[in-house]
Scaffold this motif. Structure first.
Motif, mmCIF file in Angstrom:
data_model
loop_
_atom_site.group_PDB
_atom_site.id
_atom_site.type_symbol
_atom_site.label_atom_id
_atom_site.label_comp_id
_atom_site.label_asym_id
_atom_site.label_seq_id
_atom_site.Cartn_x
_atom_site.Cartn_y
_atom_site.Cartn_z
ATOM 1 N N GLY A 48 10.053 -8.999 0.088
ATOM 2 C CA GLY A 48 9.638 -7.616 0.285
ATOM 3 C C GLY A 48 9.646 -7.261 1.757
ATOM 4 N N PHE A 49 9.841 -5.981 2.062
ATOM 5 C CA PHE A 49 9.791 -5.511 3.447
ATOM 6 C C PHE A 49 8.337 -5.306 3.854
ATOM 7 C CE2 PHE A 49 14.082 -4.376 2.227
ATOM 8 C CZ PHE A 49 14.820 -4.609 3.378
ATOM 9 N N SER A 50 7.954 -5.898 4.966
ATOM 10 C CA SER A 50 6.649 -5.650 5.567
ATOM 11 C C SER A 50 6.837 -4.607 6.659
ATOM 12 C CB SER A 50 6.074 -6.941 6.154
ATOM 13 O OG SER A 50 5.967 -7.948 5.162
ATOM 14 N N HIS A 51 5.764 -3.925 7.023
ATOM 15 C CA HIS A 51 5.852 -2.924 8.088
ATOM 16 C C HIS A 51 4.952 -3.344 9.248
ATOM 17 C CE1 HIS A 51 7.964 -0.657 5.051
ATOM 18 N NE2 HIS A 51 8.278 0.226 5.953
ATOM 19 N N PHE A 52 5.596 -3.736 10.346
ATOM 20 C CA PHE A 52 4.900 -4.246 11.523
ATOM 21 C C PHE A 52 5.174 -3.330 12.718
ATOM 22 C CE2 PHE A 52 4.916 -9.068 10.286
ATOM 23 C CZ PHE A 52 4.155 -8.769 9.168
ATOM 24 N N TYR A 53 4.288 -3.425 13.729
ATOM 25 C CA TYR A 53 4.484 -2.676 14.969
ATOM 26 C C TYR A 53 5.409 -3.448 15.896
ATOM 27 C CZ TYR A 53 0.569 0.267 13.600
ATOM 28 O OH TYR A 53 -0.257 1.125 12.922
ATOM 29 N N TRP A 54 6.335 -2.732 16.523
ATOM 30 C CA TRP A 54 7.262 -3.375 17.461
ATOM 31 C C TRP A 54 6.604 -3.479 18.828
ATOM 32 C CZ3 TRP A 54 12.527 -0.984 19.375
ATOM 33 C CH2 TRP A 54 13.196 -1.934 20.152
ATOM 34 N N GLY A 55 6.295 -4.688 19.243
ATOM 35 C CA GLY A 55 5.658 -4.935 20.522
ATOM 36 C C GLY A 55 4.489 -5.874 20.332
ATOM 37 N N ILE A 56 4.660 -7.131 20.681
ATOM 38 C CA ILE A 56 3.628 -8.126 20.399
ATOM 39 C C ILE A 56 2.507 -8.084 21.425
ATOM 40 C CG2 ILE A 56 3.229 -10.627 20.616
ATOM 41 C CD1 ILE A 56 5.453 -11.118 18.747
ATOM 42 N N THR A 57 1.273 -8.144 20.935
ATOM 43 C CA THR A 57 0.115 -8.336 21.790
ATOM 44 C C THR A 57 -0.155 -9.829 21.869
ATOM 45 O OG1 THR A 57 -0.856 -6.214 21.189
ATOM 46 C CG2 THR A 57 -2.339 -7.882 22.065
ATOM 47 N N PRO A 58 -0.064 -10.429 23.049
ATOM 48 C CA PRO A 58 -0.218 -11.883 23.170
ATOM 49 C C PRO A 58 -1.589 -12.352 22.707
ATOM 50 C CG PRO A 58 0.666 -10.914 25.190
ATOM 51 C CD PRO A 58 0.191 -9.787 24.328
ATOM 52 N N ALA A 59 -1.671 -13.629 22.322
ATOM 53 C CA ALA A 59 -2.924 -14.209 21.852
ATOM 54 C C ALA A 59 -4.009 -14.146 22.929
ATOM 55 C CB ALA A 59 -2.689 -15.661 21.423
ATOM 56 N N PHE A 60 -3.604 -14.226 24.197
ATOM 57 C CA PHE A 60 -4.595 -14.205 25.265
ATOM 58 C C PHE A 60 -5.062 -12.790 25.603
ATOM 59 C CE2 PHE A 60 -0.370 -14.326 27.286
ATOM 60 C CZ PHE A 60 -0.399 -13.155 28.000
ATOM 61 N N ALA A 61 -4.546 -11.791 24.885
ATOM 62 C CA ALA A 61 -4.942 -10.399 25.141
ATOM 63 C C ALA A 61 -5.407 -9.748 23.846
ATOM 64 C CB ALA A 61 -3.778 -9.625 25.742
ATOM 65 N N LYS A 62 -6.287 -10.451 23.118
ATOM 66 C CA LYS A 62 -6.780 -9.935 21.853
ATOM 67 C C LYS A 62 -7.521 -8.614 22.051
ATOM 68 C CE LYS A 62 -7.105 -14.181 19.164
ATOM 69 N NZ LYS A 62 -7.982 -15.094 18.416
ATOM 70 N N ASN A 63 -7.497 -7.829 20.985
ATOM 71 C CA ASN A 63 -8.157 -6.526 20.978
ATOM 72 C C ASN A 63 -7.556 -5.550 21.984
ATOM 73 O OD1 ASN A 63 -10.003 -7.429 19.014
ATOM 74 N ND2 ASN A 63 -11.276 -8.353 20.594
ATOM 75 N N LYS A 64 -6.293 -5.771 22.303
ATOM 76 C CA LYS A 64 -5.568 -4.839 23.159
ATOM 77 C C LYS A 64 -4.574 -4.075 22.303
ATOM 78 C CE LYS A 64 -7.495 -6.261 26.995
ATOM 79 N NZ LYS A 64 -8.410 -5.393 27.771
#
Length: 232
Positions: A48-64
């Motif tokens: 199935g196709f999932s819908h994700f945001y293009w642009g990863i928030t790194p693990a060291f920058a959570k809640n950004k």
């Protein structure tokens, strides 16, 4: 790099090409940009196709918020940088597309947009990695980025990088968790230039808000003074 691409196909075409189920509400996209919510196929849900945001928030920058500038990862160093290595090992995805855009510098101020496609403008997949993170509201969100490699002869005329386009026969292996790392890395090569072409498109593609079929139509390039020319 790869900073804009298109997915100008129908729900039926996508489902038939990738063997995955798409949302009923899907509509063709002509000018996909970073931070937008777009379809991908993940190793965790390949049917199935999932819908994700293009642009990863790194693990060291959570809640950004989604990082607009962190949209690509270099294939040559994807296993070395902590930002990407875990995702490369555990969270891989296909990023469906039927074209991508790059801009050629003409003079000091002018850039001419080009669209790169496979012959026949057929669907293809770009190699992606994804991750899950927690938003400031405590909700779970998913983001992805696109791997890039050195350019083939078609792309090199415009840019020094291009997205990794996977061979169709490698797509299942890219998603499979038991594929050896050596085989994964071998897939991250420039796509054969004899199977691709490029053409100039309207400067309207420069504006993210312009998401219509017009922006993928072939047009003559324009010079610094707005006159149509024949330079390539």
């Amino acid at each position: 790099m790869c900073g804009r691409y298109s997915l100008a196909k129908t729900k039926t075409e996508l489902e038939e090409r990738f063997g995955a189920e798409m949302l009923e509400s899907f509509a063709p996209r002509y000018n996909i940009a970073p931070s937008q919510l777009v379809p991908v196929i993940t190793n965790e849900s390949p049917r199935g196709f999932s819908h994700f945001y293009w642009g990863i928030t790194p693990a060291f920058a959570k809640n950004k918020p989604v990082a607009n500038k962190l949209i690509n990862a270099r294939a040559e160093t994807v296993t070395e940088k902590v930002t990407f290595s875990n995702a490369f090992k555990r969270n891989r995805c296909l990023v469906p597309a039927d074209g991508f855009f790059e801009w050629k510098k003409i003079g000091k101020k002018t850039k001419v947009p080009y669209r790169f496609v496979l012959h026949g403008e057929s669907l293809f997949s770009m190699a992606g990695i994804w991750e899950e993170y927690e938003t400031e509201q405590g909700e779970t969100a998913h983001t992805f980025l696109i791997l890039t490699t050195s350019p083939n002869a078609i792309s090199a005329e415009i840019h020094d990088r291009m997205p990794v386009i996977l061979k169709k026969e490698n797509e299942a292996k890219w998603l499979a968790m038991d594929t050896p790392e050596r085989e994964l890395l071998e897939m991250l090569q420039p796509y054969p230039d004899e199977e691709m072409t490029k053409y100039t498109v309207s400067p309207m593609v420069n504006q993210v808000a312009n998401d219509s079929a017009f922006v993928i139509r072939k047009t003559l390039p324009m010079d610094q003074f707005g006159n149509y020319t024949l330079f390539g």
